[in-house]
Write a protein that holds these residues in place. Structure first.
Motif, PDB file in Angstrom:
ATOM      1  N   SER A  90       0.737  -1.526  -0.128  1.00 40.32           N
ATOM      2  CA  SER A  90      -0.086   0.265  -0.029  1.00 40.32           C
ATOM      3  C   SER A  90       0.648   1.298   0.215  1.00 40.32           C
ATOM      4  O   SER A  90       0.493   2.328  -0.633  1.00 40.32           O
ATOM      5  N   LYS A  91       1.948   1.373   1.031  1.00 39.76           N
ATOM      6  CA  LYS A  91       2.936   2.598   0.560  1.00 39.76           C
ATOM      7  C   LYS A  91       3.462   2.491  -0.413  1.00 39.76           C
ATOM      8  O   LYS A  91       3.555   3.573  -1.014  1.00 39.76           O
ATOM      9  N   GLN A  92       4.181   1.682  -1.093  1.00 40.63           N
ATOM     10  CA  GLN A  92       4.814   1.815  -2.447  1.00 40.63           C
ATOM     11  C   GLN A  92       3.322   1.695  -3.549  1.00 40.63           C
ATOM     12  O   GLN A  92       3.739   2.942  -4.104  1.00 40.63           O
ATOM     13  N   TYR A  93       2.513   1.772  -3.171  1.00 39.45           N
ATOM     14  CA  TYR A  93       0.988   2.361  -4.450  1.00 39.45           C
ATOM     15  C   TYR A  93       0.531   3.677  -4.024  1.00 39.45           C
ATOM     16  O   TYR A  93       0.980   4.155  -5.585  1.00 39.45           O
ATOM     17  N   ASP A  94       1.083   4.486  -2.826  1.00 41.35           N
ATOM     18  CA  ASP A  94       1.099   5.487  -2.952  1.00 41.35           C
ATOM     19  C   ASP A  94       2.171   6.532  -2.865  1.00 41.35           C
ATOM     20  O   ASP A  94       1.870   7.754  -3.790  1.00 41.35           O
ATOM     21  N   GLN A 141       3.514   5.028  -5.537  1.00 40.00           N
ATOM     22  CA  GLN A 141       4.065   5.765  -7.640  1.00 40.00           C
ATOM     23  C   GLN A 141       2.461   6.456  -7.829  1.00 40.00           C
ATOM     24  O   GLN A 141       2.361   7.260  -9.259  1.00 40.00           O
ATOM     25  N   ILE A 142       1.611   6.649  -7.258  1.00 37.75           N
ATOM     26  CA  ILE A 142       0.519   7.485  -7.211  1.00 37.75           C
ATOM     27  C   ILE A 142       0.087   8.540  -7.156  1.00 37.75           C
ATOM     28  O   ILE A 142       0.160   9.850  -7.844  1.00 37.75           O
ATOM     29  N   ARG A 143       1.341   9.254  -6.128  1.00 33.85           N
ATOM     30  CA  ARG A 143       1.526  10.509  -6.234  1.00 33.85           C
ATOM     31  C   ARG A 143       2.432  11.231  -7.800  1.00 33.85           C
ATOM     32  O   ARG A 143       2.373  12.404  -7.579  1.00 33.85           O
ATOM     33  N   ALA A 144       3.728   9.850  -7.586  1.00 34.85           N
ATOM     34  CA  ALA A 144       4.225  10.200  -8.565  1.00 34.85           C
ATOM     35  C   ALA A 144       4.268  10.814  -9.982  1.00 34.85           C
ATOM     36  O   ALA A 144       3.964  11.589 -10.451  1.00 34.85           O
ATOM     37  N   VAL A 155       2.850  -1.494  -8.387  1.00 34.01           N
ATOM     38  CA  VAL A 155       1.883  -2.589  -7.395  1.00 34.01           C
ATOM     39  C   VAL A 155       0.852  -1.992  -7.670  1.00 34.01           C
ATOM     40  O   VAL A 155       0.680  -0.862  -8.521  1.00 34.01           O
ATOM     41  N   ALA A 156      -0.325  -3.154  -8.211  1.00 36.02           N
ATOM     42  CA  ALA A 156      -1.258  -3.260  -8.150  1.00 36.02           C
ATOM     43  C   ALA A 156      -1.317  -1.919  -9.362  1.00 36.02           C
ATOM     44  O   ALA A 156      -2.543  -1.920  -9.986  1.00 36.02           O
ATOM     45  N   GLY A 157      -0.655  -2.298 -10.110  1.00 31.00           N
ATOM     46  CA  GLY A 157      -0.905  -1.808 -11.853  1.00 31.00           C
ATOM     47  C   GLY A 157      -0.846   0.155 -11.610  1.00 31.00           C
ATOM     48  O   GLY A 157      -1.542   0.207 -12.829  1.00 31.00           O
ATOM     49  N   GLY A 158      -0.462   0.748 -10.051  1.00 33.35           N
ATOM     50  CA  GLY A 158      -0.762   1.596 -10.300  1.00 33.35           C
ATOM     51  C   GLY A 158       0.458   2.788 -10.313  1.00 33.35           C
ATOM     52  O   GLY A 158       1.556   2.412 -10.013  1.00 33.35           O
ATOM     53  N   GLY A 159      -0.108   3.593 -10.712  1.00 29.65           N
ATOM     54  CA  GLY A 159       0.349   5.418 -11.511  1.00 29.65           C
ATOM     55  C   GLY A 159       2.409   5.193 -11.967  1.00 29.65           C
ATOM     56  O   GLY A 159       2.412   4.311 -12.776  1.00 29.65           O
ATOM     57  N   ILE A 160       3.065   5.701 -11.568  1.00 27.58           N
ATOM     58  CA  ILE A 160       4.398   5.453 -12.047  1.00 27.58           C
ATOM     59  C   ILE A 160       5.332   4.645 -11.151  1.00 27.58           C
ATOM     60  O   ILE A 160       5.012   5.184 -10.218  1.00 27.58           O
ATOM     61  N   ILE A 161       6.361   4.646 -12.271  1.00 26.72           N
ATOM     62  CA  ILE A 161       7.765   3.742 -11.038  1.00 26.72           C
ATOM     63  C   ILE A 161       8.037   5.548  -9.710  1.00 26.72           C
ATOM     64  O   ILE A 161       8.081   6.196 -10.900  1.00 26.72           O
ATOM     65  N   SER A 214      10.942   7.237  -7.190  1.00 23.77           N
ATOM     66  CA  SER A 214      12.178   7.181  -7.100  1.00 23.77           C
ATOM     67  C   SER A 214      12.020   8.706  -6.045  1.00 23.77           C
ATOM     68  O   SER A 214      12.074   9.345  -7.119  1.00 23.77           O
ATOM     69  N   VAL A 215      13.259   8.230  -5.427  1.00 24.63           N
ATOM     70  CA  VAL A 215      14.013   9.696  -4.852  1.00 24.63           C
ATOM     71  C   VAL A 215      13.997  11.188  -6.186  1.00 24.63           C
ATOM     72  O   VAL A 215      13.642  11.987  -6.311  1.00 24.63           O
ATOM     73  N   LYS A 216      14.827  10.407  -7.299  1.00 25.06           N
ATOM     74  CA  LYS A 216      15.300  10.473  -8.118  1.00 25.06           C
ATOM     75  C   LYS A 216      13.780  11.491  -9.186  1.00 25.06           C
ATOM     76  O   LYS A 216      14.229  12.408  -9.837  1.00 25.06           O
ATOM     77  N   ILE A 217      13.102  10.624  -9.128  1.00 22.34           N
ATOM     78  CA  ILE A 217      12.117  10.266 -10.281  1.00 22.34           C
ATOM     79  C   ILE A 217      11.342  12.074  -9.433  1.00 22.34           C
ATOM     80  O   ILE A 217      10.853  12.686 -10.458  1.00 22.34           O
TER      81      ILE A 217
END
Length: 192
Positions: free
Chosen positions: A47-51, A53-56, A163-169, A171-174
């Motif tokens: 869920s944290k990873q999904y969040d 991805q959605i923020r990015a 995760v769950a096909g959500g958002g984009i990859i 990272s701090v850099k992105i």
């Protein structure tokens, strides 16, 4: 058990807005999907990873994308929104960059997901890093093919999966890059 759906000919705008509010605008939208349980630690990490991805994706598409190329029908409204809310947006960028930095230094990354510390093991791609000097294919074509093959291997081997096909990859850099582009656009378009 009856399945709730939104039907264009029967659903009201209020029903659509309430669905969005109750399913998307919640602290953990990941758990609204069938089969995901907040009681499992691995699912909490997902869920944290999904969040992230959605923020990015929100930064890239909903903010930067709409700033640079607003929907034509709503361009005046969108530009006014960003102009009037620029200080709040800048504060939000700081908050989201900090969240990404914290997640990037966290040791709780989820197997099969990307974090800022994920790397591809050296020599595991099976693709040469440079074109052979004896190749009959132009070096540019070999480089493009090598990059495409590496990406296919990365995406297919657990590195860079969403995760769950959500958002984009994410990272701090992105996130830092997208936030910087948003700041530059705000300063250029709506200077104080």
């Amino acid at each position: 058990k009856a399945k709730q759906t939104i039907a264009a000919d029967a659903s009201s705008l209020l029903q659509v807005l309430l669905s969005i509010q109750s399913l998307i605008f919640v602290p953990d939208p990941y758990f609204n999907e069938p089969g995901y349980s907040a009681s499992q630690e691995s699912q909490q990490k997902q869920s944290k990873q999904y969040d992230r991805q959605i923020r990015a994706a929100t930064l890239k598409f909903a903010i930067l994308g709409q700033m640079k190329k607003p929907s034509p029908l709503f361009s005046d409204c969108i530009n006014d929104h960003f102009r009037l809310k620029k200080r709040r947006i800048l504060a939000q960028l700081e908050e989201w960059e900090e969240l990404e930095r914290q997640a990037g230094t966290s040791k709780t990354s989820v197997p099969g997901t990307t974090s800022s510390t994920s790397t591809i093991p050296a020599g595991k791609t099976g693709v040469p890093d440079t074109a052979s000097s004896t190749s009959t294919v132009p070096a540019d074509a070999v480089a493009v093919a090598a990059a495409a093959a590496k990406m296919a291997i990365i995406l297919g081997s657990g590195y860079g999966e969403l995760v769950a096909g959500g958002g984009i990859i994410s990272s701090v850099k992105i996130v830092k890059n997208i936030c910087g582009r948003i700041r530059d656009h705000i300063e250029k378009t709506w200077p104080d």
